[in-house]
Design an enzyme around this catalytic site. Sequence first.
Site, PDB file in Angstrom:
ATOM      1  N   LYS A  79       0.845  -1.213   0.000  1.00  0.00           N
ATOM      2  CA  LYS A  79       0.000   0.000   0.000  1.00  0.00           C
ATOM      3  C   LYS A  79       0.875   1.255   0.000  1.00  0.00           C
ATOM      4  O   LYS A  79       1.942   1.277   0.646  1.00  0.00           O
ATOM      5  CB  LYS A  79      -0.881  -0.027   1.253  1.00  0.00           C
ATOM      6  CG  LYS A  79      -1.963   1.052   1.324  1.00  0.00           C
ATOM      7  CD  LYS A  79      -2.863   0.795   2.538  1.00  0.00           C
ATOM      8  CE  LYS A  79      -3.946   1.865   2.665  1.00  0.00           C
ATOM      9  NZ  LYS A  79      -4.794   1.624   3.844  1.00  0.00           N
ATOM     10  N   SER A 154      -9.797   1.634   3.327  1.00  0.00           N
ATOM     11  CA  SER A 154      -8.967   2.428   2.446  1.00  0.00           C
ATOM     12  C   SER A 154      -7.939   1.616   1.645  1.00  0.00           C
ATOM     13  O   SER A 154      -7.312   2.142   0.733  1.00  0.00           O
ATOM     14  CB  SER A 154      -8.217   3.493   3.243  1.00  0.00           C
ATOM     15  OG  SER A 154      -7.402   2.883   4.206  1.00  0.00           O
ATOM     16  N   SER A 178      -9.849  -0.884   7.563  1.00  0.00           N
ATOM     17  CA  SER A 178      -9.424  -0.698   6.175  1.00  0.00           C
ATOM     18  C   SER A 178      -8.693  -1.836   5.500  1.00  0.00           C
ATOM     19  O   SER A 178      -8.290  -1.699   4.357  1.00  0.00           O
ATOM     20  CB  SER A 178      -8.566   0.560   6.072  1.00  0.00           C
ATOM     21  OG  SER A 178      -9.392   1.687   6.272  1.00  0.00           O
TER      22      SER A 178
END
Lengths: 485, 95
Positions: A79, A154, A178
């Site tokens: 990420k 997210s 998330s």
Amino acid sequence: MELYRLKAHELRDLIHNKEVKCTEVTETLLNRIDEVDDKIGAFLYVAREEAMDAAKNVDDKISKGEKIGDLAGIPVAVKDNISVKGMQNTCGSKILQGYKAPYDAHLVENLKKENAIILGKTNMDEFAMGSSNETSAYKMVKNPWDLDRVPGGSSGGSAAAVAAFEAPLSLGTETGGSVRQPASLCGVVGLKPTYGRVSRYGVVAFGSTLDQVGPMARDVEDCAMIAEAISGLDDRDSTTADITVQDYKKSLNKDIRGKRIGIPKEYFGEGLNDGIRKSVEEAVKVLEDNGAIVEECSLPLSEYALAAYYIIGSAEASSNLARFDGVRYGYRAKEIEDAVDLYYKSRSQGFGKEVKRRIMLGTYALSAGYYDAYYKKALKVRNLIKKDFERIFKEFDAIISPTSPTTAFKLGEKINDPLSMYLSDIYTVPVNIAGIPAISVPCGMVDGMPVGLQVMGNYYREDTLFNLAYSFEQSTDWHKKFANI
Amino acid sequence: MSVIKKDVEYVAKLARLEFTEDEKEALINDLNSILGYIDKLNELDTEDVDIVVNPYYLENKFREDEVQPSLQLKDVIDNAPKHLEEYIVVPRVVE
């Protein structure tokens, strides 16, 4: 079967048996990304050269007879808020455009030591604030199961990358769900480790007492493999625990006889999609058939966990995001009047709407006169919630719930049902407040979209989570269902 | 006690953020929602409850006061919006 469709542990076996080279594996995934990522949008940066160089290196080591571990040659998508030296780290924001991480996160150092291959940086909601990946300043991520729908967030990019076979493993981060929520919406396995299990050194902070890095994969064995590699004590993050990382492989068996599972009655009321309710009830039956003892339990403080989370999360975020000021790195506004105006313009122009909103909420909660009444009150309630979970774990080994009350919604469609919005946070957020570990595992389909089962466990009992998740997974076929992309 | 525009402007100043008048209106509602959360939390009696900052208690950790290598200067300076040799250039602060 194409290499990119294989699980990480299958690739590991091929690599260890010298049936395939690491460069072949990496190349097939890079080609796969080229083939589908225009449609998906999971990657913000594809590390083509770096990955091929790293893969070649591992091949050299193998041909020299060097001893290698499970992750050797295995590509991992990371990420874009986890520092990989020399690569971008935008956090999905314009305010960090152009920034290159000058160091590796501790967990990235671990991955590199294990000879894993960093494939690239994945898309995310800006500064991890969102649950649909729609607040990314760069582009949207589409759910591989239905390109009109969100992947969740997210960590939307990380979940979609794994679901679309662009990477066998990925890493996301959580502050309020998330990793688990996008994992659930994309039909993959996602783990949030216990707070303190994985070092946050090199991970851009959102809520420092809530954040944890979490792995995602297409099955439990894969998830356990990378979870073990990234866990452990780190002197540079004093919130990491000096508690031995278990050998998660030992938990990968179907025997769960005598395991006590609690079903919180507060989680199965109105607002929960009927199809999801049914999938979770069927999942519970599977666990019972495998020997678990299931009973109702109660978590009466769940709704308070939500209120506490909104205050603690935004308060900590406002503090953590104060460093983005246009001075030392990232976006600096051009037309400025003076030094202070540099802050105002750079921040107002560089941050997106949702980020600014949360900074305002947090700043207000912490401002003089309110700090005690708001922030400290939330921290006291945090104590009560912790005690609530501790009470439950005296009687039960795990708690089960749906991961999300709905399947993936359409892009642009904000969930209008307030009961659903509320439930969607209730299932995930208390886990971050208490700091306990939780895993999401695919357990069904509703109208062609995946459903996730959430298993929550006691502090540092990821072994129990893997055991229960593996037992469920191997007794059903959900881990064999994939997005048709 | 409700949030008014002056409160929004004060908080924006603390946070070094600028907003249009419309945005300020929306933020009044947002900040008021905090009051909603607090009302919720005030339903619970926390008179004799300690705060918990870190969800899992850990002891304070110390290390030896030894100099270790830090970040590479080149990597840091490369990220600076404006630099002169090994200095980051900023607008004048002190008159």
